[in-house]
Design a protein around this motif. Sequence first.
Motif, PDB file in Angstrom:
ATOM      1  N   ASN A  96      25.753  29.794   0.129  1.00 38.78           N
ATOM      2  CA  ASN A  96      25.311  28.547  -0.486  1.00 38.78           C
ATOM      3  C   ASN A  96      23.880  28.669  -1.000  1.00 38.78           C
ATOM      4  O   ASN A  96      23.546  28.167  -2.065  1.00 38.78           O
TER       5      ASN A  96
ATOM      6  N   GLU B 211      31.585  25.010  -8.388  1.00 37.97           N
ATOM      7  CA  GLU B 211      30.180  24.649  -8.244  1.00 37.97           C
ATOM      8  C   GLU B 211      29.785  23.621  -9.296  1.00 37.97           C
ATOM      9  O   GLU B 211      30.402  23.530 -10.354  1.00 37.97           O
TER      10      GLU B 211
ATOM     11  N   LYS C 192      23.927  30.694  -4.164  1.00 39.79           N
ATOM     12  CA  LYS C 192      24.471  29.903  -5.265  1.00 39.79           C
ATOM     13  C   LYS C 192      23.454  28.879  -5.747  1.00 39.79           C
ATOM     14  O   LYS C 192      23.329  28.632  -6.932  1.00 39.79           O
TER      15      LYS C 192
END
Length: 340
Positions: free
Chosen positions: A22, A91, A25
């Motif tokens: 995470n 996402e 990202k």
Amino acid sequence: MSKKATRASKPKPDPDAEGSVNKSKAAALKKVFFVSKEMLPKDADDRRLRLERFFHPGLGKEAMFMTHPDGKMMELVEYAEPRRSWLVNSEVCSNGRIYMTTPVDPTLLALHHLRKHCGQRAMSLDNIAVEEVNTSRLLNEFLDRESLKCVADVKSSGDQKFFKYNQERALAWLALKTRQVSEILKEKKIHCGHSAQSQNFVRSEKLAEETVSNEMDYTRMACDIVGRYLDADLHGLLTEYLHITSEIQAIVEEKAAAQKRKSKAGKDEGSESKKIKLNDSDAAAKLKSSGLVDSDVDPNSSITSPTPTPLKERSLTAKEKALAKGAKGTKSIASFFKPK
């Protein structure tokens, strides 16, 4: 020892764990590009597209351009709206901007440098911007030197060529560019008038044909499109060269023409009513000569038929009232002669 062993045997954080993924990202930078097929390399070699900054005369500062290894270049236009995001796979990319490539003629970008350095004397492209790396790369790698003949005087000395800016040639070449853009606007049937128009809500083709922009509207918009890549003063010279009136002046002239047409239509209606009045006077004169009307009647006055006065009911005398009262309940003499 046991404490040290325990600390040493403590497992290290897995880089593939959910939390670390995470974080990677979130730190990743994603942007959405719409790239023309002409800019994509044909073979799968190591050559890649590049994003470079060159001076943009219309903006007065450097702008982003996408260059191809074969010498092609396109402007990178940014389209941004507030509170927009992209959904990429699973996402959410908070950067909702769109980047698109649009063709651009490098000669338009080179005009700024020619006017700046080659206005008084002829110079070679290598000597125009020795210290400016990006300008030197633009003039020597992406610009076709043969195209400079349309905007500059070319002098040769051996293998070297020297260029001197020629304003008359530049304006003639820019006017030709403007006419080409105007023809494309006509082919695309793009509305170039003063008022906004949506092609989705045009009622009929006849109405669409009636609201087609005139020649000056197309020329004005085409000049604005070409002028986006020119210095402000050069854009003004091009507008004067094409005899383009300002949009405000065009609106004022259009309103004045509409009022003139309206007043002309009112005069036509007045002449029609005057003609009808003259026809009535001729008819009255004919009636007077025929003896059907009195001689003191004005021929120019309107002829109207006399309206009959309503008849008043006659009042009964006292004797007639007494006879009518005594005759109540009696029969008429004619009733005795009716067949039974």
